[in-house]
Design an enzyme around this catalytic site. Structure first.
Site, short mmCIF file in Angstrom:
data_model
loop_
_atom_site.label_atom_id
_atom_site.label_comp_id
_atom_site.label_asym_id
_atom_site.label_seq_id
_atom_site.Cartn_x
_atom_site.Cartn_y
_atom_site.Cartn_z
N HIS A 1 -5.22 -33.89 17.31
CA HIS A 1 -4.12 -34.69 17.82
C HIS A 1 -3.03 -33.82 18.41
O HIS A 1 -1.90 -34.28 18.62
CB HIS A 1 -3.55 -35.57 16.69
CG HIS A 1 -4.57 -36.51 16.14
ND1 HIS A 1 -4.69 -37.82 16.57
CD2 HIS A 1 -5.58 -36.31 15.26
CE1 HIS A 1 -5.70 -38.40 15.93
NE2 HIS A 1 -6.26 -37.50 15.14
N GLY B 1 -5.10 -2.28 5.22
CA GLY B 1 -4.30 -3.42 4.74
C GLY B 1 -4.99 -4.76 4.96
O GLY B 1 -5.10 -5.58 4.05
N ARG B 2 -5.49 -4.99 6.16
CA ARG B 2 -6.07 -6.31 6.48
C ARG B 2 -7.48 -6.48 5.92
O ARG B 2 -8.11 -7.52 6.12
CB ARG B 2 -6.03 -6.56 7.99
CG ARG B 2 -6.69 -5.49 8.83
CD ARG B 2 -6.34 -5.67 10.32
NE ARG B 2 -6.81 -4.56 11.15
CZ ARG B 2 -6.15 -3.43 11.33
NH1 ARG B 2 -5.01 -3.20 10.72
NH2 ARG B 2 -6.64 -2.47 12.11
N GLU C 1 -5.29 -7.48 15.06
CA GLU C 1 -4.77 -6.15 14.73
C GLU C 1 -5.90 -5.12 14.84
O GLU C 1 -5.66 -3.94 15.05
CB GLU C 1 -4.16 -6.15 13.33
CG GLU C 1 -3.04 -5.12 13.18
CD GLU C 1 -2.20 -5.32 11.94
OE1 GLU C 1 -0.98 -5.53 12.08
OE2 GLU C 1 -2.73 -5.29 10.82
N LYS D 1 9.09 -1.08 14.84
CA LYS D 1 9.71 -0.63 13.58
C LYS D 1 10.75 0.46 13.86
O LYS D 1 11.83 0.46 13.31
CB LYS D 1 8.64 -0.04 12.64
CG LYS D 1 7.75 -1.04 11.98
CD LYS D 1 6.91 -0.31 10.91
CE LYS D 1 5.66 -1.06 10.58
NZ LYS D 1 4.72 -0.31 9.77
N LYS E 1 0.84 -1.19 0.00
CA LYS E 1 0.00 0.00 0.00
C LYS E 1 0.88 1.25 0.00
O LYS E 1 0.67 2.17 -0.76
CB LYS E 1 -0.92 -0.05 1.22
CG LYS E 1 -1.88 1.09 1.34
CD LYS E 1 -2.86 0.83 2.48
CE LYS E 1 -3.67 2.06 2.80
NZ LYS E 1 -4.59 1.84 3.91
N GLU F 1 10.51 -4.71 4.66
CA GLU F 1 10.62 -6.12 4.26
C GLU F 1 10.34 -6.27 2.77
O GLU F 1 11.06 -6.94 2.03
CB GLU F 1 9.63 -6.99 5.04
CG GLU F 1 9.91 -7.10 6.53
CD GLU F 1 9.17 -6.08 7.36
OE1 GLU F 1 8.96 -4.94 6.88
OE2 GLU F 1 8.78 -6.43 8.50
C1 G6Q Z 1 -2.83 -4.16 7.98
C2 G6Q Z 1 -1.62 -3.46 8.34
C3 G6Q Z 1 -0.32 -4.13 7.88
C4 G6Q Z 1 0.08 -3.79 6.45
C5 G6Q Z 1 1.54 -4.20 6.25
C6 G6Q Z 1 2.03 -3.98 4.85
O1 G6Q Z 1 -3.94 -3.77 8.22
O2 G6Q Z 1 -1.71 -2.15 7.92
O3 G6Q Z 1 -0.35 -5.52 8.03
O4 G6Q Z 1 -0.75 -4.42 5.54
O5 G6Q Z 1 2.34 -3.52 7.16
O6 G6Q Z 1 1.96 -2.63 4.50
P1 G6Q Z 1 2.15 -2.16 3.02
O7 G6Q Z 1 1.08 -2.73 2.20
O8 G6Q Z 1 2.12 -0.67 3.06
O9 G6Q Z 1 3.50 -2.68 2.56
#
Ligand code: G6Q
Length: 551
Positions: free
Chosen positions: A383, A265-266, A351, A513, A204, A210
């Site tokens: 199990h 994001g989620r 989250e 972070k 996003k 990462e």
């Molecule tokens: C979700 C969070 C988080 C996000 C990641 C990746 O709701 O905001 O999990 O999706 O940190 O972020 P980017 O898409 O910006 O790389």
């Protein structure tokens, strides 16, 4: 705040009344209990009759929901109000699944045409891919897509691609890299041919450390294999709200798929973050997936609370956490393709509602918020950790999720019957339990001596009365999966209203972070910042002694 709602104390008084009975006894008294405590919603049956609830409990749930203003809050979200207050944003993942015929004005602009323009762009890309018309820089057709993203830009695509594997297109394979641990990238790349591999950089923000680290390593891998002059534009696509950064990375403009800051994001699997899924199953199926979620949106908006499944799911969770004292919640899919569904929900739920400050900024001190979500597919979990769910000291409410039909069934095979039998039996065992008297009777019948029977029996008793829900569908399809995810999304939303938390921010992931940045700077400079605590300083030095080998 939940504890200030007028009817909140009534839940505790009601629990006392109910404690005189078990769910088993409620079933014995009421032959229509299943009828009263299940709801059908689209392709799913939601059976919550094995919870510690009566008709009075449901009535209380609805009173409490109305006192908390669930309906008004829901309508504000769907209207596009800036309900993500701490980030000053609307929350409109529901707009991503609106049909083309609808409109939704945000700051005076209709977002629906924008959504459908991106869907059309995705369609063009996916159709070229499936037709073998997307070529790498040596002219060979792209066969492998590697999605590089993390968190919300990974978990939804991973889970859904796996869940809908039976619908995959034969010409394409989709892989995922999320972790900055280079091992994951290395494992995916060792099996790939650079000439026929295309990377989707899904971020996003297009700044996530990462993801950008993996993206640059992927570029270096391509350059190593194809020569530095390779046409990078033919091997990358990007999904982002940061169109400039994606272009600066070298992604061709027509391969940058946008979305909007009003998509969390989620909650982004419905946006172009779903591109890996669309690559796997095709746009027709992807649109069915969206339609499934939209149908649940309509149910959530238009159904009275008494029959509103996301609302009931949410209130059962509040009942278990706040009144019965549960700290956790198990998600147990009896479908191997849904193996990553618990991990997906872990992010969506924890989250969103893993917060301890109220909307007014006050500490939430006198009630609990979101539970720990965990789970594994059945029957494997049986199990492993089910022992604790059946006989541990903790109350662990569970959601069983089961399709009656398997995509892997072959005539004459008994796998599915056994799988479903185990699923039903687990929820029955949790509810019924097993008394000391019945264990003793069985041991005696087996000829065990009385002394031995008395010694063994307590270990074989199941307290029972442990709540679970059962989600049953005929078979998992894109539409059915879309419905399931949307049901949980709205459950999480309702719980955020009850718990008075802001469900759409995630400030809790920020501090780590920032500190990682400081530690990385120590690694880069070969220094140890004295402001670090003694433990962290010692750990930094341990890495620095390895540094020549690791940099
Ligand atoms: C979700 C969070 C988080 C996000 C990641 C990746 O709701 O905001 O999990 O999706 O940190 O972020 P980017 O898409 O910006 O790389």
């Amino acid at each position: 705040m939940l504890s200030l709602l007028p009817s909140y104390p009534a839940l505790f008084a009601h629990k006392e009344v109910l404690s005189r009975q078990t769910v088993r006894s409620l079933f014995d008294e009421d032959s229509a209990r299943f009828d009263a405590f299940h709801r059908k919603v689209l392709g799913w049956t939601f059976d919550f009759s094995k919870h510690r609830v009566t008709r009075d409990t449901l009535a209380l749930f609805c009173v409490l929901g109305r006192e908390a203003g669930v309906e008004a809050a829901r309508d504000a979200m769907f209207r596009g109000e800036a309900i993500n207050v701490t980030e000053h944003r609307a929350v409109l993942h529901t707009a991503l699944r609106l049909p083309r015929s609808r409109s939704l004005l945000l700051h005076g602009t209709d977002v629906v045409p924008q959504v459908h323009a991106v869907l059309a762009q995705m369609e063009g890309f996916v159709e070229s891919l499936h037709a073998g018309a997307l070529k790498g820089s040596t002219g060979k057709s792209i066969t492998d897509i590697v999605n590089i993203g993390i968190g919300g830009s990974d978990l939804g695509p991973v889970m859904t691609v796996q869940a809908l594997f039976p619908f995959r297109h034969a010409n394409v394979r989709v892989h995922f890299v999320s972790n900055v641990d280079r091992t994951q990238l290395a494992l995916v790349l060792r099996e790939r041919n650079p000439e026929t591999t295309l990377f989707i950089i899904a971020s996003k923000t297009f700044t996530t450390q990462e993801t950008m680290t993996n993206a640059h390593s992927a570029k270096a891998w391509l350059a190593d294999a194809l020569g530095v002059e390779f046409e990078s534009a033919k091997h990358f696509a990007a999904v982002s709200t940061n169109l400039e950064a994606a272009a600066a990375f070298g992604v061709a403009a027509d391969r940058v798929f946008g979305f909007w800051d009003w998509v969390g994001g989620r909650y982004s699997i419905w946006s172009s973050i779903g591109l890996p899924l669309a690559c796997s199953i095709g746009m027709q199926h992807f649109r069915e997936f969206l339609a499934g979620a939209h149908a649940v949106d309509e149910h959530f908006v238009h159904t009275r609370l008494e029959d509103n499944v996301p609302f009931l799911m949410a209130m059962l969770g509040v009942w278990c956490v706040n009144v019965l004292g549960a700290q956790t919640h198990a998600v147990l899919p009896y479908d191997q393709y849904l193996a990553r569904f618990p991990a997906y929900l872990q992010q969506a739920d924890m989250e969103s509602n893993g917060k301890s400050v109220s909307r007014a900024g006050l500490p939430i001190a006198d009630y609990e918020t979101g539970p720990v979500i965990f789970g594994e597919p059945g029957t494997n979990g049986q199990h492993a950790f089910y022992q604790l769910i059946h006989q541990g000291t903790k109350l662990v409410p569970a959601d069983f999720i089961v399709p009656l039909r398997s995509h892997s069934h072959v005539p004459g095979s008994s796998h599915q019957a056994k799988l479903v039998a185990h699923c039903f039996a687990q929820s029955q065992a949790l509810m019924e339990g097993r008394t000391l008297a019945s264990v003793l009777t069985e041991l005696r019948a087996k000829g065990v001596s009385e002394a031995e029977a008395q010694k063994l029996a307590p270990h074989r008793v199941f307290s029972g009365n442990r709540p679970s829900s059962m989600f049953v569908t005929e078979v998992v399809t894109p539409e059915i999966l879309g419905q399931l995810i949307a049901l949980y999304e709205h459950k999480i939303f309702v719980q955020g209203i009850l718990w008075d938390t802001y469900s759409f921010d995630q400030w809790g992931v920020e501090l780590g972070k920032v500190l990682a940045g400081k530690i990385l700077s120590d690694f880069d400079k070969g220094t140890v910042e004295p402001s670090h605590d003694g433990s962290t300083q010692a750990l930094i030095r341990m890495f620095q002694t390895q540094q020549p080998a690791q940099r």
